[in-house]
Design a protein around this motif. Structure first.
Motif, PDB file in Angstrom:
ATOM      1  N   THR A 146       0.775  -1.131  -0.043  1.00  0.00           N
ATOM      2  CA  THR A 146      -0.077   0.018  -0.111  1.00  0.00           C
ATOM      3  C   THR A 146       0.660   1.334   0.052  1.00  0.00           C
ATOM      4  N   LEU A 147       1.895   1.197   0.688  1.00  0.00           N
ATOM      5  CA  LEU A 147       2.891   2.261   0.565  1.00  0.00           C
ATOM      6  C   LEU A 147       3.530   2.371  -0.695  1.00  0.00           C
ATOM      7  N   TYR A 148       4.570   1.861  -0.927  1.00  0.00           N
ATOM      8  CA  TYR A 148       5.560   1.965  -2.153  1.00  0.00           C
ATOM      9  C   TYR A 148       4.755   1.762  -3.478  1.00  0.00           C
ATOM     10  N   SER A 149       4.111   0.602  -3.600  1.00  0.00           N
ATOM     11  CA  SER A 149       3.433   0.252  -4.908  1.00  0.00           C
ATOM     12  C   SER A 149       2.119   1.204  -4.859  1.00  0.00           C
ATOM     13  N   GLY A 150       1.350   1.179  -3.865  1.00  0.00           N
ATOM     14  CA  GLY A 150       0.156   1.977  -3.982  1.00  0.00           C
ATOM     15  C   GLY A 150       0.522   3.493  -4.255  1.00  0.00           C
ATOM     16  N   PHE A 151       1.500   4.017  -3.863  1.00  0.00           N
ATOM     17  CA  PHE A 151       1.974   5.456  -4.088  1.00  0.00           C
ATOM     18  C   PHE A 151       2.339   5.449  -5.554  1.00  0.00           C
ATOM     19  N   SER A 152       2.899   4.735  -6.073  1.00  0.00           N
ATOM     20  CA  SER A 152       3.568   4.711  -7.270  1.00  0.00           C
ATOM     21  C   SER A 152       2.267   4.501  -8.255  1.00  0.00           C
ATOM     22  N   ARG A 153       1.329   3.745  -7.914  1.00  0.00           N
ATOM     23  CA  ARG A 153       0.027   3.900  -8.940  1.00  0.00           C
ATOM     24  C   ARG A 153      -0.671   5.093  -8.828  1.00  0.00           C
ATOM     25  N   MET A 154      -0.855   5.677  -7.702  1.00  0.00           N
ATOM     26  CA  MET A 154      -1.600   6.931  -7.339  1.00  0.00           C
ATOM     27  C   MET A 154      -0.787   7.873  -7.892  1.00  0.00           C
ATOM     28  N   HIS A 155       0.404   8.198  -7.337  1.00  0.00           N
ATOM     29  CA  HIS A 155       1.281   9.473  -7.602  1.00  0.00           C
ATOM     30  C   HIS A 155       1.954   9.705  -8.633  1.00  0.00           C
ATOM     31  N   VAL A 156       2.708   8.496  -8.949  1.00  0.00           N
ATOM     32  CA  VAL A 156       3.880   8.453  -9.897  1.00  0.00           C
ATOM     33  C   VAL A 156       3.380   8.166 -11.309  1.00  0.00           C
ATOM     34  N   GLN A 157       2.698   6.974 -11.370  1.00  0.00           N
ATOM     35  CA  GLN A 157       2.110   6.440 -12.813  1.00  0.00           C
ATOM     36  C   GLN A 157       0.621   7.163 -12.909  1.00  0.00           C
ATOM     37  N   LYS A 158       0.144   7.634 -12.089  1.00  0.00           N
ATOM     38  CA  LYS A 158      -1.349   8.030 -12.228  1.00  0.00           C
ATOM     39  C   LYS A 158      -2.238   7.283 -12.668  1.00  0.00           C
ATOM     40  N   THR A 159      -1.990   5.720 -12.258  1.00  0.00           N
ATOM     41  CA  THR A 159      -2.850   4.910 -12.508  1.00  0.00           C
ATOM     42  C   THR A 159      -4.254   4.937 -12.031  1.00  0.00           C
ATOM     43  N   TRP A 160      -4.408   5.463 -10.632  1.00  0.00           N
ATOM     44  CA  TRP A 160      -5.860   5.770 -10.164  1.00  0.00           C
ATOM     45  C   TRP A 160      -6.247   6.787 -10.984  1.00  0.00           C
ATOM     46  N   GLU A 161      -5.721   7.900 -11.602  1.00  0.00           N
ATOM     47  CA  GLU A 161      -6.522   8.835 -12.350  1.00  0.00           C
ATOM     48  C   GLU A 161      -7.101   8.340 -13.628  1.00  0.00           C
ATOM     49  N   ALA A 162      -6.417   7.240 -14.082  1.00  0.00           N
ATOM     50  CA  ALA A 162      -6.785   6.635 -15.404  1.00  0.00           C
ATOM     51  C   ALA A 162      -8.090   5.746 -14.828  1.00  0.00           C
ATOM     52  N   ILE A 163      -7.848   5.201 -13.879  1.00  0.00           N
ATOM     53  CA  ILE A 163      -9.103   4.538 -13.495  1.00  0.00           C
ATOM     54  C   ILE A 163     -10.440   5.392 -13.151  1.00  0.00           C
ATOM     55  N   MET A 164     -10.264   6.483 -12.582  1.00  0.00           N
ATOM     56  CA  MET A 164     -11.185   7.489 -12.197  1.00  0.00           C
ATOM     57  C   MET A 164     -12.015   8.019 -13.380  1.00  0.00           C
ATOM     58  N   ASN A 165     -11.383   7.998 -14.491  1.00  0.00           N
ATOM     59  CA  ASN A 165     -11.975   8.203 -15.673  1.00  0.00           C
ATOM     60  C   ASN A 165     -12.985   7.199 -16.393  1.00  0.00           C
ATOM     61  N   THR A 166     -12.902   6.081 -15.880  1.00  0.00           N
ATOM     62  CA  THR A 166     -14.110   5.123 -16.158  1.00  0.00           C
ATOM     63  C   THR A 166     -15.250   5.186 -14.990  1.00  0.00           C
ATOM     64  N   PRO A 167     -16.050   4.267 -15.151  1.00  0.00           N
ATOM     65  CA  PRO A 167     -17.098   4.457 -14.137  1.00  0.00           C
ATOM     66  C   PRO A 167     -16.764   4.303 -12.852  1.00  0.00           C
ATOM     67  N   LEU A 168     -15.531   3.684 -12.592  1.00  0.00           N
ATOM     68  CA  LEU A 168     -15.201   3.330 -11.157  1.00  0.00           C
ATOM     69  C   LEU A 168     -14.809   4.527 -10.432  1.00  0.00           C
ATOM     70  N   THR A 169     -14.956   4.445  -9.042  1.00  0.00           N
ATOM     71  CA  THR A 169     -14.603   5.717  -8.479  1.00  0.00           C
ATOM     72  C   THR A 169     -13.518   5.689  -7.382  1.00  0.00           C
ATOM     73  N   LEU A 170     -12.912   6.681  -6.686  1.00  0.00           N
ATOM     74  CA  LEU A 170     -11.840   6.695  -5.912  1.00  0.00           C
ATOM     75  C   LEU A 170     -12.145   5.681  -4.681  1.00  0.00           C
ATOM     76  N   ASP A 171     -13.255   5.558  -4.235  1.00  0.00           N
ATOM     77  CA  ASP A 171     -13.545   4.697  -3.050  1.00  0.00           C
ATOM     78  C   ASP A 171     -13.611   3.240  -3.574  1.00  0.00           C
ATOM     79  N   ASP A 172     -13.940   2.693  -4.995  1.00  0.00           N
ATOM     80  CA  ASP A 172     -13.678   1.763  -5.430  1.00  0.00           C
ATOM     81  C   ASP A 172     -12.162   1.258  -5.496  1.00  0.00           C
ATOM     82  N   ILE A 173     -11.393   2.295  -5.759  1.00  0.00           N
ATOM     83  CA  ILE A 173      -9.878   2.191  -5.927  1.00  0.00           C
ATOM     84  C   ILE A 173      -9.531   1.660  -4.647  1.00  0.00           C
TER      85      ILE A 173
END
Lengths: 303, 229
Positions: free
Chosen positions: B52-79
């Motif tokens: 959750t720290l290193y890999s999660g932070f990469s997905r959230m902040h560095v690779q912006k994977t979360w941002e990509a997913i939030m543009n789909t019907p999924l929400t931040l809470d789902d992520i």
């Protein structure tokens, strides 16, 4: 029939108002450009349209969905190409598309059937099994566009689709977008490139400081906001020259550093004067959207 | 994954055989056997935390994977919910791997009872994933996570009974330890490895669940504030 309607939209962060009472109507099947300098509120507006940022006030409707309440439903039929590529570096090109399709709840057969067409549209067929870090900037951008189309969206939202691309890559994106427009997709794009907006957009809105300052077709905006001819005059002596001549031969002029922009309806008088001197270089051209943009938003640098 | 596993296994074997040879039996078993339950909890906790720290932070902040997913019907809470369960899944795998080592060395007293360590590993995973997501939400960068490891994880490992029984500590330490989730994880896992049914099962589960649930609630609030403004 309007696909998107935005009414009196505002967004406030503490003391700063980023979007101020914005009204927009975007019709089904058109390509609509949202232009504005950095910090004008373009990205915030897009995020509010997608339901990712809650407006401070105002109303947004996309199709029959009210945003942000029904944003999840609305996003089912929207494709988004963000400003920064956020492809998954651990996956191949195909895997990126497949995973993304799953986020829309599409079944694998549907996704697999769509992938070849999307790769073809974006010229990535030969890269289907490549890993993301091996792609060039332009290829990543095209893949991001392909990814935005995986759910066969009715509306495609593009946030600065060609920023940072070389001319070849930019033209490749443009031709992809033109094919989508021909297919009847509705496109909403933000851009800094006036040439891009002029080529692609049916209608545009120019916003600054969170407010709408002009809207219309590119041609109408140019016709109504600026004079048809522009003469750019360069040289060290240009300020002195402007004092003597600009008032009499230009309908309107702007001096920026060592360049004088003379806007005219008829430039023949001006050109005669310029032809009889050698100290200054000059360029004569028809006015364009950039002239409109600079007139309306000013020439000062923005952060 | 390998790092999360190799580290606790090396500690377990090194300390177990090395220090264990100098020590009498603890609570009726060899030090290695005592330590094996600690290592299981330790590796399980580390897996969820690193994920959750290193890999999660990469997905959230560095690779912006979360941002990509939030543009789909999924929400931040789902992520966030997915990250929670993904971290717990990594924990489950680590816990199971350590359990296999324990079985291989014959350190468990009752094989059937030791199987219960697997669902406990998942619960430990959920708890520490949730705590990790709180850190993730407030972190400006990877460096920040060192504070969490040195100020939260390490003291918890030392107080919680991974390497030595908590009862040998001064009373103040013991009462601090009694509040920490890792202590309760150990009070479930250690008896299971040593072949008896843990006492106060409900209370241990409840404390871990309380840490997990309140952390996840906090993580949702903080992450929404970070990303959805």
């Amino acid at each position: 029939m309007s696909l998107i309607s935005v009414h009196k939209l505002s967004k406030q962060y503490e003391a700063t108002e980023v979007v101020r009472g914005l009204d927009l109507t975007i019709r089904s099947g058109e390509c609509f450009g949202l232009l504005g300098p950095n910090g004008a509120g373009k990205t915030t507006t897009l995020k509010m349209l997608l339901g990712l940022v809650s407006p401070s006030s105002g109303e947004i409707r996309i199709g029959t969905h009210h945003i942000p309440e029904q944003a999840r439903l609305a996003r089912q039929t929207i494709g988004v190409m963000p400003q920064m590529d956020n492809l998954d570096p651990d996956f191949t090109v195909t895997e990126n598309l497949r995973t993304y399709g799953r986020y829309f709840g599409l079944n694998t057969d549907v996704i697999n059937a769509r992938i070849p067409g999307l790769l073809e549209l974006t010229g990535l067929t030969s890269k289907a099994d490549s890993r993301i870090p091996t792609l060039s900037g332009g290829m990543k951008r095209r893949l991001t566009l392909a990814r935005a189309l995986i759910n066969d969206p009715a509306l495609i939202v593009l946030d600065e689709p060609t920023t940072g691309l070389d001319p070849q890559a930019r033209h490749a994106i443009w031709s992809g977008l033109r094919r989508l427009i021909q297919q009847g997709k509705t496109i909403l794009l933000t851009t800094h490139f006036m040439e891009e907006a002029e080529r692609l957009c049916d209608r545009l809105a120019i916003i600054d400081h969170g407010q709408l300052i002009a809207t219309g077709t590119p041609r109408n905006l140019i016709a109504s906001e600026v004079e048809p001819q522009v003469t750019e005059i360069y040289g060290e002596m240009v300020a002195k020259w402007a004092e003597q001549h600009a008032g009499s031969c230009c309908d309107r002029h702007e001096l920026s550093d060592e360049t004088l922009y003379c806007y005219t309806h008829d430039s023949s008088g001006l050109l005669t004067i310029l032809q009889n001197q050698t100290a200054l270089r000059y360029l004569q051209r028809p006015s364009n959207l950039e002239d409109v943009f600079l007139k309306l938003t000013g020439r000062e640098l923005r952060d | 994954m390998l790092g999360n596993l190799a580290d606790p296994i090396f500690y377990m074997l090194g300390f177990g055989y090395g220090i264990g040879s100098l020590m009498p039996h603890i609570e009726g078993v060899s030090y290695l056997s005592f330590l094996s339950a600690g290592s299981l909890c330790y590796s399980t906790m580390n897996s969820a935390s690193f994920e959750t720290l290193y890999s999660g932070f990469s997905r959230m902040h560095v690779q912006k994977t979360w941002e990509a997913i939030m543009n789909t019907p999924l929400t931040l809470d789902d992520i966030l919910l997915s990250e929670l369960f993904w971290g717990a899944t990594k924990s489950l795998l680590s816990g199971a791997a350590i359990l296999v080592v324990i079985w291989g060395l014959g350190l468990e007293q009752d094989w059937a009872l030791s199987l219960w360590a697997i669902p406990v590993a998942f619960l430990i995973g959920l708890t520490f994933s949730a705590m990790g997501l709180v850190m993730n939400a407030v972190s400006p960068g990877y460096e920040f996570f060192m504070y969490y490891f040195t100020l939260v994880i390490t003291p918890m490992v030392l107080l919680g009974g991974v390497f030595f029984p908590t009862e040998r500590m001064p009373e103040t330490f013991q009462s601090v330890a009694a509040c920490l989730p890792l202590t309760h994880a150990l009070q479930l896992v250690r008896p299971l490895i040593m072949g008896h049914i843990p006492h106060d099962i409900g209370r241990h589960i409840l404390v871990m669940a309380a840490w997990g649930a309140s952390s996840f609630w906090l993580a949702m609030g903080l992450t929404r504030r970070r990303l959805l403004r």
